[in-house]
Design an enzyme around this catalytic site. Sequence first.
Site, PDB file in Angstrom:
ATOM      1  N   GLY A  27       0.833  -1.188   0.000  1.00  0.00           N
ATOM      2  CA  GLY A  27       0.000   0.000   0.000  1.00  0.00           C
ATOM      3  C   GLY A  27       0.870   1.241   0.000  1.00  0.00           C
ATOM      4  N   ALA A 143      -0.589  13.652   5.560  1.00  0.00           N
ATOM      5  CA  ALA A 143      -0.153  13.487   4.173  1.00  0.00           C
ATOM      6  C   ALA A 143      -1.351  13.159   3.293  1.00  0.00           C
ATOM      7  CB  ALA A 143       0.867  12.350   4.093  1.00  0.00           C
ATOM      8  N   LYS A 195      -4.693   8.879  20.217  1.00  0.00           N
ATOM      9  CA  LYS A 195      -4.876   9.134  18.775  1.00  0.00           C
ATOM     10  C   LYS A 195      -6.305   8.781  18.366  1.00  0.00           C
ATOM     11  CE  LYS A 195      -3.448   9.974  14.497  1.00  0.00           C
ATOM     12  NZ  LYS A 195      -2.875   9.085  13.513  1.00  0.00           N
TER      13      LYS A 195
HETATM   14  N1  LIG Z   1      -2.747  10.234   5.422  1.00  0.00           N
HETATM   15  C1  LIG Z   1      -2.575  10.639   6.662  1.00  0.00           C
HETATM   16  O1  LIG Z   1      -2.397  11.831   6.918  1.00  0.00           O
HETATM   17  C2  LIG Z   1      -2.556   9.631   7.779  1.00  0.00           C
HETATM   18  C3  LIG Z   1      -2.023  10.021   9.017  1.00  0.00           C
HETATM   19  C4  LIG Z   1      -1.974   9.097  10.041  1.00  0.00           C
HETATM   20  C5  LIG Z   1      -2.454   7.818   9.843  1.00  0.00           C
HETATM   21  N2  LIG Z   1      -2.991   7.472   8.640  1.00  0.00           N
HETATM   22  C6  LIG Z   1      -3.478   6.101   8.474  1.00  0.00           C
HETATM   23  O2  LIG Z   1      -2.585   5.411   7.619  1.00  0.00           O
HETATM   24  C7  LIG Z   1      -3.290   4.387   6.897  1.00  0.00           C
HETATM   25  C8  LIG Z   1      -3.016   4.594   5.408  1.00  0.00           C
HETATM   26  O3  LIG Z   1      -3.630   5.822   5.043  1.00  0.00           O
HETATM   27  P1  LIG Z   1      -3.218   6.659   3.753  1.00  0.00           P
HETATM   28  O4  LIG Z   1      -3.711   8.031   3.992  1.00  0.00           O
HETATM   29  O5  LIG Z   1      -1.826   6.424   3.400  1.00  0.00           O
HETATM   30  O6  LIG Z   1      -4.175   5.967   2.665  1.00  0.00           O
HETATM   31  P2  LIG Z   1      -4.035   6.045   1.072  1.00  0.00           P
HETATM   32  O7  LIG Z   1      -3.337   7.292   0.651  1.00  0.00           O
HETATM   33  O8  LIG Z   1      -5.397   5.784   0.541  1.00  0.00           O
HETATM   34  O9  LIG Z   1      -3.075   4.835   0.742  1.00  0.00           O
HETATM   35  C9  LIG Z   1      -3.488   3.505   0.793  1.00  0.00           C
HETATM   36  C10 LIG Z   1      -2.760   2.796  -0.326  1.00  0.00           C
HETATM   37  O10 LIG Z   1      -3.014   1.409  -0.213  1.00  0.00           O
HETATM   38  C11 LIG Z   1      -3.159   0.926  -1.538  1.00  0.00           C
HETATM   39  N3  LIG Z   1      -3.859  -0.353  -1.534  1.00  0.00           N
HETATM   40  C12 LIG Z   1      -5.103  -0.631  -1.083  1.00  0.00           C
HETATM   41  N4  LIG Z   1      -5.390  -1.929  -1.274  1.00  0.00           N
HETATM   42  C13 LIG Z   1      -4.294  -2.479  -1.852  1.00  0.00           C
HETATM   43  C14 LIG Z   1      -3.973  -3.779  -2.320  1.00  0.00           C
HETATM   44  N5  LIG Z   1      -4.850  -4.785  -2.232  1.00  0.00           N
HETATM   45  N6  LIG Z   1      -2.765  -3.981  -2.881  1.00  0.00           N
HETATM   46  C15 LIG Z   1      -1.868  -2.979  -3.017  1.00  0.00           C
HETATM   47  N7  LIG Z   1      -2.110  -1.716  -2.589  1.00  0.00           N
HETATM   48  C16 LIG Z   1      -3.317  -1.479  -2.025  1.00  0.00           C
HETATM   49  C17 LIG Z   1      -3.930   2.008  -2.256  1.00  0.00           C
HETATM   50  O11 LIG Z   1      -3.777   1.817  -3.635  1.00  0.00           O
HETATM   51  P3  LIG Z   1      -4.714   2.523  -4.720  1.00  0.00           P
HETATM   52  O12 LIG Z   1      -4.065   3.855  -4.968  1.00  0.00           O
HETATM   53  O13 LIG Z   1      -4.650   1.613  -5.868  1.00  0.00           O
HETATM   54  O14 LIG Z   1      -6.076   2.653  -4.106  1.00  0.00           O
HETATM   55  C18 LIG Z   1      -3.227   3.236  -1.723  1.00  0.00           C
HETATM   56  O15 LIG Z   1      -2.089   3.538  -2.495  1.00  0.00           O
HETATM   57  C19 LIG Z   1      -4.761   4.556   7.281  1.00  0.00           C
HETATM   58  O16 LIG Z   1      -5.101   3.664   8.302  1.00  0.00           O
HETATM   59  C20 LIG Z   1      -4.831   5.994   7.794  1.00  0.00           C
HETATM   60  O17 LIG Z   1      -5.879   6.202   8.724  1.00  0.00           O
HETATM   61  C21 LIG Z   1      -3.034   8.347   7.598  1.00  0.00           C
END
Ligand SMILES: NC(=O)c1ccc[n+]([C@@H]2O[C@H](COP(=O)([O-])OP(=O)(O)OC[C@H]3O[C@@H](n4cnc5c(N)ncnc54)[C@H](OP(=O)(O)O)[C@@H]3O)[C@@H](O)[C@H]2O)c1
Length: 311
Positions: A27, A143, A195
């Site tokens: 991911g 992010a 958190k």
């Molecule tokens: N973003 C923030 O600011 C933040 C801060 C703290 C914590 N978090 C936590 O961190 C976690 C990740 O969040 P994020 O913001 O990074 O989410 P995101 O940007 O949506 O990234 C998730 C990634 O996982 C990929 N993915 C999903 N299913 C997959 C699979 N079967 N095989 C390969 N790749 C797959 C998605 O690919 P596709 O592009 O193809 O959909 C996407 O690139 C979450 O639990 C979130 O709550 C996020």
Amino acid sequence: VNRDRRAAWYDGEVDGRFAGSGPAIVGVGAIGGVVAACLYDRRPRLCVRRGFERLEIRLDGRTRRFEGLSLVSSPEAISTAHEIVFVATKAHQTEGAASWLSHLVGPGTIVVVLQNGVEHRERVAPWVDTQACILPAVVDLPATCAAPGQVTLKRSGTLVLPPVAEAARVVALFEGAPWIRASMEEDFAGVMWRKLCVNVVSGAIPALTDRPAGVFRDEAVAKLARGLVRECMAVARAEGVALPADLDRSIVAEFAASPPQSENAMLLDRRAGRRLEADARNGAVARFGARHGIPTPLNAMAAALLGAINA
Ligand SMILES: NC(=O)c1ccc[n+]([C@@H]2O[C@H](COP(=O)([O-])OP(=O)(O)OC[C@H]3O[C@@H](n4cnc5c(N)ncnc54)[C@H](OP(=O)(O)O)[C@@H]3O)[C@@H](O)[C@H]2O)c1
């Protein structure tokens, strides 16, 4: 973990079962992308379902580009278990990533779950080797990922792990890395539940009202938000976590004081028609509340409404 220890680990303590396998990241979106950039020198294996040419990280109007990445788009292409595997999909995408996990994880693999919520182990355990070490992680790193490989950071952040030997190996990986300071925390459960206290309002209220952070300046909304946090606090205390008495006030006051146009990730997800990560947040409070006999009607309602949006 000091530099000597890091050197010792890389020079002599690599587990023979994993020789030659760098870290893998499942991911590579917002969080996975920043982790990939931070670990670029270790040649991480990026497990993606949509490929990209290069990784770009933007912060404060500057962009850093990372090329020559080791991308893999099919789990079947993985022939050996890896020593450290980061899971950075959204919580509800974990099951969809199961085949990556079954190929990447073997006995002794350290699986670092970079997801929000408090159920990291429960979420990942069904899909990995029973002798793997699952490490929950609390990530504070705002992010967004506009397109595969295109990540924008609001600021640098932290990655907090529980105080166990395997976590020290992960912390060592990030030594000297840009953007992420990794550490272990004695009161890891406290960090994780604090958190969640933030996350039960940060996403739900903007996503349900379709409004940015300014919505918290409405006193009726702020009162409801404090109620959501107080339910989470009650459940956390039942889990043995100590929290400041005024945490509900301080969390909501901080949102009310933030720039009114500031958009939370869940609001952006709603506007883009993406599935909302509600069950791991408000749903978790309701689940743990039921387990302890603590009423959580506000979080149950938020989880139900966000679930209805997902449906
Ligand atoms: N973003 C923030 O600011 C933040 C801060 C703290 C914590 N978090 C936590 O961190 C976690 C990740 O969040 P994020 O913001 O990074 O989410 P995101 O940007 O949506 O990234 C998730 C990634 O996982 C990929 N993915 C999903 N299913 C997959 C699979 N079967 N095989 C390969 N790749 C797959 C998605 O690919 P596709 O592009 O193809 O959909 C996407 O690139 C979450 O639990 C979130 O709550 C996020």
